[in-house]
Scaffold this motif. Structure first.
Motif, PDB file in Angstrom:
ATOM      1  N   ILE A  41     -15.747   6.021 -19.176  1.00 40.39           N
ATOM      2  CA  ILE A  41     -15.659   4.571 -18.994  1.00 40.39           C
ATOM      3  C   ILE A  41     -15.093   3.960 -20.265  1.00 40.39           C
ATOM      4  O   ILE A  41     -15.495   4.299 -21.372  1.00 40.39           O
ATOM      5  N   ARG A  42     -14.158   3.026 -20.079  1.00 33.30           N
ATOM      6  CA  ARG A  42     -13.482   2.414 -21.216  1.00 33.30           C
ATOM      7  C   ARG A  42     -13.476   0.899 -21.060  1.00 33.30           C
ATOM      8  O   ARG A  42     -13.195   0.398 -19.967  1.00 33.30           O
ATOM      9  N   PRO A  43     -13.767   0.152 -22.125  1.00 27.35           N
ATOM     10  CA  PRO A  43     -13.693  -1.307 -22.018  1.00 27.35           C
ATOM     11  C   PRO A  43     -12.251  -1.774 -21.818  1.00 27.35           C
ATOM     12  O   PRO A  43     -11.331  -1.264 -22.455  1.00 27.35           O
ATOM     13  N   ALA A  44     -12.083  -2.730 -20.932  1.00 31.31           N
ATOM     14  CA  ALA A  44     -10.758  -3.320 -20.694  1.00 31.31           C
ATOM     15  C   ALA A  44     -10.902  -4.828 -20.653  1.00 31.31           C
ATOM     16  O   ALA A  44     -11.673  -5.355 -19.831  1.00 31.31           O
ATOM     17  N   PHE A  45     -10.189  -5.514 -21.537  1.00 26.04           N
ATOM     18  CA  PHE A  45     -10.235  -6.966 -21.548  1.00 26.04           C
ATOM     19  C   PHE A  45      -9.737  -7.503 -20.204  1.00 26.04           C
ATOM     20  O   PHE A  45      -8.691  -7.086 -19.703  1.00 26.04           O
ATOM     21  N   ASP A  46     -10.489  -8.408 -19.629  1.00 22.41           N
ATOM     22  CA  ASP A  46     -10.153  -8.994 -18.325  1.00 22.41           C
ATOM     23  C   ASP A  46      -9.141 -10.112 -18.537  1.00 22.41           C
ATOM     24  O   ASP A  46      -9.487 -11.293 -18.633  1.00 22.41           O
ATOM     25  N   ALA A  47      -7.865  -9.739 -18.603  1.00 22.32           N
ATOM     26  CA  ALA A  47      -6.825 -10.712 -18.970  1.00 22.32           C
ATOM     27  C   ALA A  47      -6.496 -11.701 -17.865  1.00 22.32           C
ATOM     28  O   ALA A  47      -5.901 -12.740 -18.133  1.00 22.32           O
ATOM     29  N   HIS A  92       0.793  -1.224   0.000  1.00 26.60           N
ATOM     30  CA  HIS A  92       0.000   0.000   0.000  1.00 26.60           C
ATOM     31  C   HIS A  92       0.830   1.281   0.000  1.00 26.60           C
ATOM     32  O   HIS A  92       0.297   2.372  -0.205  1.00 26.60           O
ATOM     33  N   SER A  93       2.113   1.148   0.230  1.00 25.54           N
ATOM     34  CA  SER A  93       2.958   2.338   0.074  1.00 25.54           C
ATOM     35  C   SER A  93       3.042   2.754  -1.389  1.00 25.54           C
ATOM     36  O   SER A  93       3.417   3.888  -1.700  1.00 25.54           O
ATOM     37  N   GLU A  94       2.687   1.841  -2.294  1.00 22.21           N
ATOM     38  CA  GLU A  94       2.700   2.133  -3.728  1.00 22.21           C
ATOM     39  C   GLU A  94       1.309   2.458  -4.256  1.00 22.21           C
ATOM     40  O   GLU A  94       1.131   2.714  -5.434  1.00 22.21           O
ATOM     41  N   ARG A  95       0.307   2.449  -3.375  1.00 20.11           N
ATOM     42  CA  ARG A  95      -1.070   2.636  -3.809  1.00 20.11           C
ATOM     43  C   ARG A  95      -1.501   4.088  -3.693  1.00 20.11           C
ATOM     44  O   ARG A  95      -1.163   4.780  -2.741  1.00 20.11           O
ATOM     45  N   SER A  96      -2.262   4.543  -4.661  1.00 15.70           N
ATOM     46  CA  SER A  96      -2.894   5.854  -4.621  1.00 15.70           C
ATOM     47  C   SER A  96      -4.131   5.797  -5.499  1.00 15.70           C
ATOM     48  O   SER A  96      -4.379   4.792  -6.180  1.00 15.70           O
ATOM     49  N   LYS A  97      -4.887   6.870  -5.509  1.00  9.51           N
ATOM     50  CA  LYS A  97      -6.076   6.901  -6.369  1.00  9.51           C
ATOM     51  C   LYS A  97      -5.696   6.734  -7.828  1.00  9.51           C
ATOM     52  O   LYS A  97      -6.513   6.278  -8.643  1.00  9.51           O
ATOM     53  N   ASP A  98      -4.468   7.080  -8.179  1.00 16.19           N
ATOM     54  CA  ASP A  98      -4.033   6.983  -9.570  1.00 16.19           C
ATOM     55  C   ASP A  98      -3.637   5.564  -9.971  1.00 16.19           C
ATOM     56  O   ASP A  98      -3.464   5.278 -11.154  1.00 16.19           O
ATOM     57  N   THR A  99      -3.461   4.679  -8.992  1.00 19.64           N
ATOM     58  CA  THR A  99      -3.058   3.306  -9.314  1.00 19.64           C
ATOM     59  C   THR A  99      -4.201   2.319  -9.137  1.00 19.64           C
ATOM     60  O   THR A  99      -4.007   1.117  -9.303  1.00 19.64           O
ATOM     61  N   ILE A 100      -5.378   2.814  -8.799  1.00 18.50           N
ATOM     62  CA  ILE A 100      -6.544   1.951  -8.609  1.00 18.50           C
ATOM     63  C   ILE A 100      -7.474   2.092  -9.817  1.00 18.50           C
ATOM     64  O   ILE A 100      -7.805   3.209 -10.219  1.00 18.50           O
ATOM     65  N   THR A 101      -7.879   0.987 -10.376  1.00 12.44           N
ATOM     66  CA  THR A 101      -8.834   0.978 -11.486  1.00 12.44           C
ATOM     67  C   THR A 101     -10.236   0.755 -10.940  1.00 12.44           C
ATOM     68  O   THR A 101     -10.478  -0.231 -10.234  1.00 12.44           O
ATOM     69  N   THR A 102     -11.127   1.662 -11.258  1.00  6.57           N
ATOM     70  CA  THR A 102     -12.521   1.508 -10.853  1.00  6.57           C
ATOM     71  C   THR A 102     -13.254   0.697 -11.912  1.00  6.57           C
ATOM     72  O   THR A 102     -13.221   1.035 -13.092  1.00  6.57           O
ATOM     73  N   ILE A 103     -13.904  -0.368 -11.490  1.00 11.07           N
ATOM     74  CA  ILE A 103     -14.667  -1.210 -12.411  1.00 11.07           C
ATOM     75  C   ILE A 103     -16.150  -0.918 -12.196  1.00 11.07           C
ATOM     76  O   ILE A 103     -16.731  -1.260 -11.162  1.00 11.07           O
ATOM     77  N   ASP A 104     -16.726  -0.257 -13.182  1.00 12.41           N
ATOM     78  CA  ASP A 104     -18.115   0.176 -13.074  1.00 12.41           C
ATOM     79  C   ASP A 104     -19.080  -0.974 -13.322  1.00 12.41           C
ATOM     80  O   ASP A 104     -20.158  -1.033 -12.730  1.00 12.41           O
ATOM     81  N   SER A 105     -18.721  -1.881 -14.197  1.00 10.23           N
ATOM     82  CA  SER A 105     -19.525  -3.055 -14.497  1.00 10.23           C
ATOM     83  C   SER A 105     -18.650  -3.992 -15.322  1.00 10.23           C
ATOM     84  O   SER A 105     -17.481  -3.700 -15.585  1.00 10.23           O
ATOM     85  N   ALA A 106     -19.209  -5.108 -15.739  1.00 11.92           N
ATOM     86  CA  ALA A 106     -18.470  -6.041 -16.592  1.00 11.92           C
ATOM     87  C   ALA A 106     -19.455  -6.805 -17.444  1.00 11.92           C
ATOM     88  O   ALA A 106     -20.587  -7.077 -17.016  1.00 11.92           O
ATOM     89  N   TYR A 107     -19.022  -7.154 -18.653  1.00  9.21           N
ATOM     90  CA  TYR A 107     -19.871  -7.951 -19.529  1.00  9.21           C
ATOM     91  C   TYR A 107     -19.000  -8.695 -20.529  1.00  9.21           C
ATOM     92  O   TYR A 107     -18.071  -8.124 -21.092  1.00  9.21           O
ATOM     93  N   GLY A 108     -19.300  -9.968 -20.727  1.00 13.85           N
ATOM     94  CA  GLY A 108     -18.506 -10.754 -21.663  1.00 13.85           C
ATOM     95  C   GLY A 108     -17.065 -10.845 -21.182  1.00 13.85           C
ATOM     96  O   GLY A 108     -16.786 -11.166 -20.034  1.00 13.85           O
ATOM     97  N   ASP A 109     -16.131 -10.531 -22.060  1.00 17.75           N
ATOM     98  CA  ASP A 109     -14.710 -10.595 -21.725  1.00 17.75           C
ATOM     99  C   ASP A 109     -14.195  -9.318 -21.070  1.00 17.75           C
ATOM    100  O   ASP A 109     -13.021  -9.260 -20.701  1.00 17.75           O
TER     101      ASP A 109
END
Length: 777
Positions: free
Chosen positions: A312-318, A273-290
């Motif tokens: 909001i931008r689609p991001a493949f759930d790798a 958490h010393s490396e964590r900030s609001k800029d390093t957290i991805t907010t996931i609003d929803s998910a669908y398919g891949d």
């Protein structure tokens, strides 16, 4: 390949109008709303994605004629006045769900020009009416996840159809902001529905019905013009318009604030958490398919500069959501299955009881694992708990047969780099590592052998031994194909060498007095330890050595009983088709384990559930007249009926994919030339991994089933603490300014990995391969 997902523009407010049925007045309400919004915003757009019937009767024409200053447009107009799935048959235009969503997205994006405005998107027919492809409208538009205005049914029976329509939308993850309908006095549906939805915190209101039709078209038009003007200015409609604007602003504010708030309230797993900030957290609003629908502070900055860029931008759930996602996020079949089981059972205690979902799941697993030893299924909540049970089973069975007392030091035999969970017991089943060695209670109750690994390096498949085996193994072996590595009969020299090595190590450990309760291995792939592809022949030989060992004096002549020590296969990650086959231990190694644990893909990523399946001999070790001899282990949510029901549906769908040829397009290129049989295969193409293996910063790469793993060179050495893969992870998540979608991934030290869902298309994989290859430049 284009990927269109959820969208949100700060200054363009989008509303999707659904109807509880046909003939409930969707277009009339759309006209009312457009007029109401015109009193607040200079630009109001009306979009009808799909329309059937004559052009002069089209809804967008109605809006253009009777609602001046509203920009109305229809994307797909079919002249035949029938259901869209029938009307589209004679069309030469492509009408796939992907094409329609892309067209809607592009049209809405063109409205987002930086000025305040509203877009009203009206659907056709009812919520579950067919789209041109034949799927329901609710499923067609779900990836966009636009806020919904539901037009209720004012007719006889309309209360039921309205509630059913709302439930159909709600269970698919839509946010239904408001329900409205005509105040038809005869049935008074509006009064009931207003109270019904108020209890669910959903705004509901009614308006007077439109005037009766006139004999003159001109009079009819004037009457409707007056009706629209009066109703759009009414307090109920204006109140809704104000609420819609407020809800949009709140959604934007909440989305942008959530990562900041998370820093204050959330303790994230596997993160320093010393490396964590609001800029390093991805907010996931929803998910669908891949794909996830994601928001980052970087995306907010892009949107501030480009009004057409969605927040909001689609991001493949790798990472397939930590390896659990198998049939696509938001899968409506699994969601409906979960809802049905929740409605039928909720949760019920499982001690001395049974319910059908748990019984059917146990029977399915036993019937499809192909392992004649397995006969009993034990349920737990998650993989760590399931492995705790597996080890408890194995150790107790070994102790009972060998006459060991409870105070003796009984340990497990395993592989270096293994990982079986984060609970205190499963941590002890792994060698000291970054996961466990700083825990004060950790003791490391085992012996761990190093092993050769399968890799592709510079376009060649190799099996490479660790330093511990170099004196025995010699130089790395090279192979023409992955099938050659799995062809054990042709590798007799390696087999004899492995068997001699394993026999010698076991004999040495026996001389030192080690008492082994079980052999615990992850078949083929060691996941959390760094995506290590173990030479399957070595694992097979290790099992043979264990079963042929004289280590434990008491043995059995029963072919279905264990000898040497119980063999536990941790298939939490590698089982249930993650590697392309139902069982990794049976199908790849050709062994019949005594205990097998499954989770991850078991429920398709919907609910936590784990099964630990054991042989009759293991089960019998706990059977006596003494209660203290029983397996006194359980969880509050043991055999959760919702989880079991979803698992049944998930396995049914995945087995259908396997048997129905859904993966043939992936399998065929991996089939050896002239061969009629298929060996190992991957959803990732061999041509792609060969190209990746030639990249200068790539140490090695492999692909199997849905899994791709790329080991990057690290001058500081390989370890989980390495940051060698961070740059690639961050580059793929950031994407380019014009990229429609990006890739969300996890890393394991210097290893960047990705895995597809079992429903991911070949076209999607090809697009992923392009992005990954480019990121390695």
């Amino acid at each position: 390949m284009r990927q269109v997902g959820s969208v949100l523009w700060p200054r363009l407010r989008v509303l999707q109008v659904y109807g509880a049925n046909t003939g409930v007045g969707k277009t009339i309400f759309s006209s009312i709303l457009c007029r109401a919004f015109l009193k607040r915003f200079p630009k109001v757009h009306y979009l009808k994605p799909i329309s059937t019937g004559p052009q002069d009767e089209a809804d967008d024409r109605h809006l253009s004629t009777l609602s001046k200053n509203v920009r109305a447009k229809c994307l797909y107009q079919f002249a035949d006045p029938v259901s869209p799935h029938i009307a589209a048959r004679s069309s030469k235009e492509s009408t796939s769900n992907d094409d329609i969503r892309a067209a809607v997205h592009d049209e809405l994006r063109s409205y987002a020009n930086g000025e305040d405005g509203v877009a009203v998107v009206e659907t056709a027919g009812g919520v579950l009416s067919p789209a041109p492809s034949g799927s329901s409208q609710a499923d067609l538009y779900r990836p966009l996840r636009l806020p919904v205005f539901l037009v209720g049914d004012h007719q006889l029976g309309g209360i039921g159809t309205t509630i059913s329509a709302w439930e159909s939308l709600h269970i698919r993850g839509y946010d239904v902001q408001s329900v409205a309908l005509f105040a038809e006095s005869r049935y008074d549906n509006h009064s009931y529905l207003k109270d019904y939805f108020a209890e669910r915190d959903i705004h509901a209101f009614s308006v007077p019905p439109p005037p009766e039709r006139h004999s003159s078209n001109a009079e009819d038009a004037r009457a409707m013009q007056q009706y629209y003007e009066e109703i759009s200015a009414s307090s109920s409609v204006q109140s809704y318009a104000a609420k819609f604007v407020e809800d949009h602003a709140k959604r934007v504010d909440d989305l942008q604030a959530i990562s900041t708030e998370a820093v204050e309230a959330i303790w994230h797993p596997f993160m320093q958490h010393s490396e964590r900030s609001k800029d390093t957290i991805t907010t996931i609003d929803s998910a669908y398919g891949d794909y996830f629908a994601t928001h980052t502070t970087q995306q907010a900055a892009v949107t501030a500069q480009d009004p057409q860029a969605s927040l909001i931008r689609p991001a493949f759930d790798a990472s397939a959501s930590w390896w659990t996602q198998g049939l696509g996020h938001g899968n409506p079949h699994l969601a409906l299955t979960a809802a049905h089981a929740a409605g039928r059972y909720g949760h019920v205690m499982f001690a001395s009881a049974v319910h059908e979902p748990a019984l059917r799941l146990a029977q399915t697993l036993l019937a499809n694992m192909g392992n004649p030893r397995l006969s009993k299924v034990f349920y737990t909540d998650n993989g760590s708990a399931g492995m705790e049970v597996a080890v408890k089973m194995g150790i107790r069975a070994a102790a009972a047969r060998n006459g060991w007392s409870a105070d003796e030091d009984i340990v497990i035999l395993g592989l270096k780099g293994s990982y079986h969970g984060d609970t205190m017991g499963t941590m002890d089943c792994s060698e000291p590592s970054i996961y466990n060695k700083k825990e004060p209670w950790y003791t490391g109750r085992g012996q761990w052998l190093d092993f050769p690994q399968v890799k592709m390096r510079k376009s060649r498949w190799i099996v490479e031994a660790p330093e511990e085996l170099e004196g025995v193994f010699g130089e790395a072996r090279t192979f023409d194909s992955l099938d050659d590595i799995f062809d054990f009969e042709k590798r007799k020299v390696d087999s004899d060498m492995y068997r001699a090595y394993c026999d010698a190590r076991l004999a040495d450990l026996e001389k030192k007095g080690s008492k082994f309760g079980a052999l615990v291995i992850e078949p083929i792939l060691l996941g959390a330890g760094g995506m290590m592809f173990a030479d399957p022949l070595f694992q097979r030989c290790l099992v043979d050595s264990v079963r042929g060992s004289s280590h434990n004096a008491q043995t059995s002549t029963d072919d279905l009983n264990w000898t040497g020590m119980p063999v536990i296969c941790d298939e939490i990650f590698t089982g249930l088709y993650r590697l392309g086959r139902f069982s990794a231990s049976k199908s790849f190694l050709g062994i019949d384990a005594d205990i097998v644990a499954n989770a991850k893909l078991l429920t398709g990523g919907v609910l936590p559930l784990c099964t630990t399946t054991a042989s009759q001999a293991i089960f019998d070790a706990f059977v006596s007249d003494n209660k203290t001899d029983a397996l006194l282990h359980g969880h509050s949510y043991t055999a959760h009926p919702v989880g079991c029901s979803v698992a049944n549906e998930s396995l049914k769908k995945t087995m259908k994919l396997d048997r129905g040829g859904a993966w043939d397009r992936f399998k065929q290129p991996w089939r050896a030339s002239g061969s009629e049989t298929l060996g190992a295969w991957s959803m990732w193409s061999e041509a792609f991994i060969k190209a990746v293996s030639q990249r200068s910063q790539v140490e090695s790469v492999f692909a199997l089933g849905s899994v791709l793993a790329i080991s990057l060179k690290d001058p500081d050495g390989k370890s989980y603490a390495s940051k060698a893969a961070y740059e690639m992870r961050d580059k793929l998540l950031a994407g380019g300014p014009d990229e429609e979608w990006v890739i969300h991934s996890r890393v394991l030290g210097n290893v960047w990995y990705a895995m597809a869902a079992m429903t991911t298309t070949k076209e999607t994989i090809e697009s992923l391969e392009e992005k990954i290859y480019a990121a390695l430049e």
